[in-house]
Design a protein around this motif. Structure first.
Motif: not given
Length: 282
Positions: A106-112, A144-147, A200-202
Motif C-alpha cells: 500500500t505504501k510502494k509509492e511513498s515508501k514511508r 524505503w524511508d523507514a524509521k 538496525i541502530k540507524e
C-alpha cells in the motif's frame, strides 16, 4: 548514619508510602497501591544507599524540598524495566506475516513507514521491531524511508538502548541467523557481550518521553507499540492515552498492547485483528 536492614520495614511509614505513591502518580501517572509496597521498599532501599541517606523519611523530606531536581533520578529508580528480545512473539509474527507485507504494497509509492515503541525500556523491543522490518524489506531496504521512534520515561534505559550493547544471555533465544546478521559479538574483555549492528541502530531514534507530557512528534504512525505500561495507569489516564494514540495513528494503523492489557471502553473505536492487536479503521 544508620544502615537499613530488611527487618527495618516499619521505617517506611504509611505517610511516607502514601507520599511516594502520590508523587509517582503526579509525575508519571503510575498507580502504586498496597500490593506494590514491597517493591517500593526495595527500590527506596537502593536509593537511600546510593545517596547515603539514613532513612526513608529523610529521603521523602528531600523529595518534598527538591522535587524538581530530584524527580528524574527518583522516577528512573522507582519504575520497572522488564523486557526481552521478541517478547510476545505473536506480535512480531503478525507484523512479518501480515502487516508489513501489506504496508510494502500500500505504501510502494511513498515508501514511508513510521513505527513508535512508546515504552521502549532498554531497547530490546525497538531492536526486535527493526530486525522484523529489515527482514520484511529485504534487498529493498535502502529504497524505503523507514524509521522507528523509541521512547521511555527512564533516561538511563534510553541511554542503554541507544548504546545497543547487551549480554550474550539477552540474545541466547534469538534465532542464530538473526543474531549473526544483526548483532556483533565482542572480543577479549567484551566477549560476553554483543552490540547491535549499525544497520538496525540507524533505523531507531531513542528519546526520553513521559507519556503524560506533551508529545512533540506529529505522526502519523503506521504501528504503535504500547506494551506492558498501561497496567500501571488508572482508567482515566488509560483512556486519555488511547485517545492520543488513536489521533497519532494513520488510518488503518495498528496499536499493540501487552498480554494483560485491553482497550476497555475504547475498544469501540478499534477493530481487534489479533491477540492484543488493534486496528484503527480506515
Amino acid at each position: 548514619m544508620t544502615a537499613l536492614h530488611r527487618d527495618d520495614s516499619a521505617s517506611l511509614s504509611e505517610d511516607d508510602f502514601n507520599y511516594i505513591c502520590q508523587f509517582v502518580y503526579k509525575s508519571a501517572g503510575i498507580v502504586l497501591n498496597a500490593s506494590k509496597r514491597e517493591m517500593v521498599y526495595r527500590r527506596l532501599t537502593r536509593i537511600v544507599r546510593e545517596r547515603k541517606i539514613g532513612s526513608f523519611s529523610e529521603y521523602c523530606r528531600l523529595l518534598r524540598a527538591q522535587s524538581e531536581q530530584e524527580e528524574s533520578y527518583f522516577i528512573n529508580a522507582i519504575t520497572t524495566n522488564l523486557t526481552s528480545f521478541f517478547r510476545e512473539q505473536h506480535h512480531f509474527d503478525y507484523l512479518s506475516q501480515h502487516e508489513l507485507p501489506k504496508l510494502l504494497e500500500t505504501k510502494k509509492e511513498s515508501k514511508r513507514i513510521r513505527i513508535w515503541s512508546s515504552a521502549s525500556s532498554t531497547g530490546e523491543e525497538p531492536y526486535s521491531i527493526a530486525v522484523t522490518l529489515l527482514e520484511a524489506l529485504g534487498t529493498q531496504s535502502s529504497y524505503w524511508d523507514a524509521k522507528i521512534l523509541a521512547t521511555d520515561i527512564d533516561s538511563n534505559v534510553v541511554a542503554k538502548g541507544k548504546a545497543g550493547v547487551y549480554s550474550l544471555k539477552n540474545v541466547e533465544d534469538m534465532p542464530n541467523n538473526l543474531k549473526n546478521k544483526y548483532f556483533k559479538k565482542g572480543r577479549g574483555e567484551y566477549e560476553s557481550q554483543v552490540r547491535a549492528e549499525n544497520i538496525i541502530k540507524e533505523l531507531i531514534t531513542f528519546k526520553q518521553l513521559n507519556l503524560l507530557d506533551s508529545w512533540p512528534m506529529q505522526g502519523p504512525f503506521d504501528i504503535i507499540f504500547c506494551r506492558n505500561v498501561l497496567i500501571y495507569f488508572d482508567k482515566k489516564t488509560q483512556s486519555a492515552l488511547f485517545e492520543r494514540y488513536y489521533n497519532l495513528l494513520a488510518p488503518g494503523g495498528l496499536l499493540l498492547l501487552g498480554h494483560s492489557e485491553s482497550l476497555g471502553l475504547y475498544q469501540q473505536y478499534f477493530e481487534n485483528v489479533g491477540r492484543t492487536i488493534f486496528r484503527k479503521p480506515f
